[in-house]
Design a protein around this motif. Structure first.
Motif, PDB file in Angstrom:
ATOM      1  N   TRP A   4       0.859  -1.177   0.000  1.00 19.05           N
ATOM      2  CA  TRP A   4       0.000   0.000   0.000  1.00 19.05           C
ATOM      3  C   TRP A   4       0.895   1.227   0.000  1.00 19.05           C
ATOM      4  O   TRP A   4       1.827   1.317   0.776  1.00 19.05           O
ATOM      5  N   ILE A   5       0.612   2.153  -0.914  1.00 20.54           N
ATOM      6  CA  ILE A   5       1.361   3.395  -0.953  1.00 20.54           C
ATOM      7  C   ILE A   5       0.403   4.554  -0.726  1.00 20.54           C
ATOM      8  O   ILE A   5      -0.786   4.458  -1.029  1.00 20.54           O
ATOM      9  N   GLN A   6       0.927   5.622  -0.174  1.00 18.81           N
ATOM     10  CA  GLN A   6       0.111   6.822   0.017  1.00 18.81           C
ATOM     11  C   GLN A   6       0.523   7.845  -1.024  1.00 18.81           C
ATOM     12  O   GLN A   6       1.700   8.166  -1.160  1.00 18.81           O
ATOM     13  N   CYS A   7      -0.452   8.317  -1.785  1.00 17.69           N
ATOM     14  CA  CYS A   7      -0.243   9.349  -2.789  1.00 17.69           C
ATOM     15  C   CYS A   7      -1.166  10.523  -2.462  1.00 17.69           C
ATOM     16  O   CYS A   7      -2.029  10.429  -1.609  1.00 17.69           O
ATOM     17  N   THR A   8      -0.980  11.620  -3.181  1.00 22.07           N
ATOM     18  CA  THR A   8      -1.804  12.799  -2.983  1.00 22.07           C
ATOM     19  C   THR A   8      -2.613  13.058  -4.250  1.00 22.07           C
ATOM     20  O   THR A   8      -2.028  13.213  -5.328  1.00 22.07           O
ATOM     21  N   ARG A   9      -3.942  13.080  -4.124  1.00 23.90           N
ATOM     22  CA  ARG A   9      -4.789  13.349  -5.290  1.00 23.90           C
ATOM     23  C   ARG A   9      -4.455  14.711  -5.877  1.00 23.90           C
ATOM     24  O   ARG A   9      -4.287  15.684  -5.167  1.00 23.90           O
ATOM     25  N   PHE A  10      -4.374  14.777  -7.204  1.00 17.04           N
ATOM     26  CA  PHE A  10      -3.989  16.004  -7.880  1.00 17.04           C
ATOM     27  C   PHE A  10      -5.001  17.120  -7.643  1.00 17.04           C
ATOM     28  O   PHE A  10      -4.639  18.237  -7.307  1.00 17.04           O
ATOM     29  N   GLU A  11      -6.292  16.813  -7.814  1.00 15.05           N
ATOM     30  CA  GLU A  11      -7.336  17.848  -7.754  1.00 15.05           C
ATOM     31  C   GLU A  11      -7.549  18.396  -6.349  1.00 15.05           C
ATOM     32  O   GLU A  11      -7.727  19.585  -6.160  1.00 15.05           O
ATOM     33  N   THR A  12      -7.543  17.512  -5.351  1.00 15.59           N
ATOM     34  CA  THR A  12      -7.954  17.900  -3.996  1.00 15.59           C
ATOM     35  C   THR A  12      -6.801  17.982  -3.008  1.00 15.59           C
ATOM     36  O   THR A  12      -6.988  18.485  -1.904  1.00 15.59           O
ATOM     37  N   GLU A  13      -5.643  17.477  -3.391  1.00 18.26           N
ATOM     38  CA  GLU A  13      -4.480  17.397  -2.511  1.00 18.26           C
ATOM     39  C   GLU A  13      -4.757  16.573  -1.254  1.00 18.26           C
ATOM     40  O   GLU A  13      -4.091  16.722  -0.240  1.00 18.26           O
ATOM     41  N   GLN A  14      -5.724  15.679  -1.322  1.00 20.55           N
ATOM     42  CA  GLN A  14      -6.041  14.780  -0.221  1.00 20.55           C
ATOM     43  C   GLN A  14      -5.258  13.478  -0.391  1.00 20.55           C
ATOM     44  O   GLN A  14      -5.065  13.004  -1.504  1.00 20.55           O
TER      45      GLN A  14
END
Length: 65
Positions: A4-14
């Motif tokens: 499992w990796i944690q990324c940041t959504r482009f649109e919402t930065e969530q």
């Protein structure tokens, strides 16, 4: 084995957690990295990290650690 990796959504930065066993491909589209998932629905998400940043952070230097 699944990772499992944690990324940041482009649109919402969530933050979003992704099972990389399900990522079929990834590519750059300008400032975005697009992840395409394996499976029937063909879902894609856009994140701000580059593929190299994701591999370095979660697997070591480009997965060779």
């Amino acid at each position: 084995m699944r990772f499992w990796i944690q990324c940041t959504r482009f649109e919402t930065e969530q933050p979003i957690h992704i099972n990389i066993a399900l990522v079929g491909s990834m590519w750059r589209d300008g400032e975005r990295t697009v992840l395409a998932f394996v499976g029937g629905d063909g879902e894609r998400i856009e994140v701000v990290e580059t593929p190299e940043q994701m591999l370095d952070r979660h697997l070591g230097t480009h997965g060779t650690a």
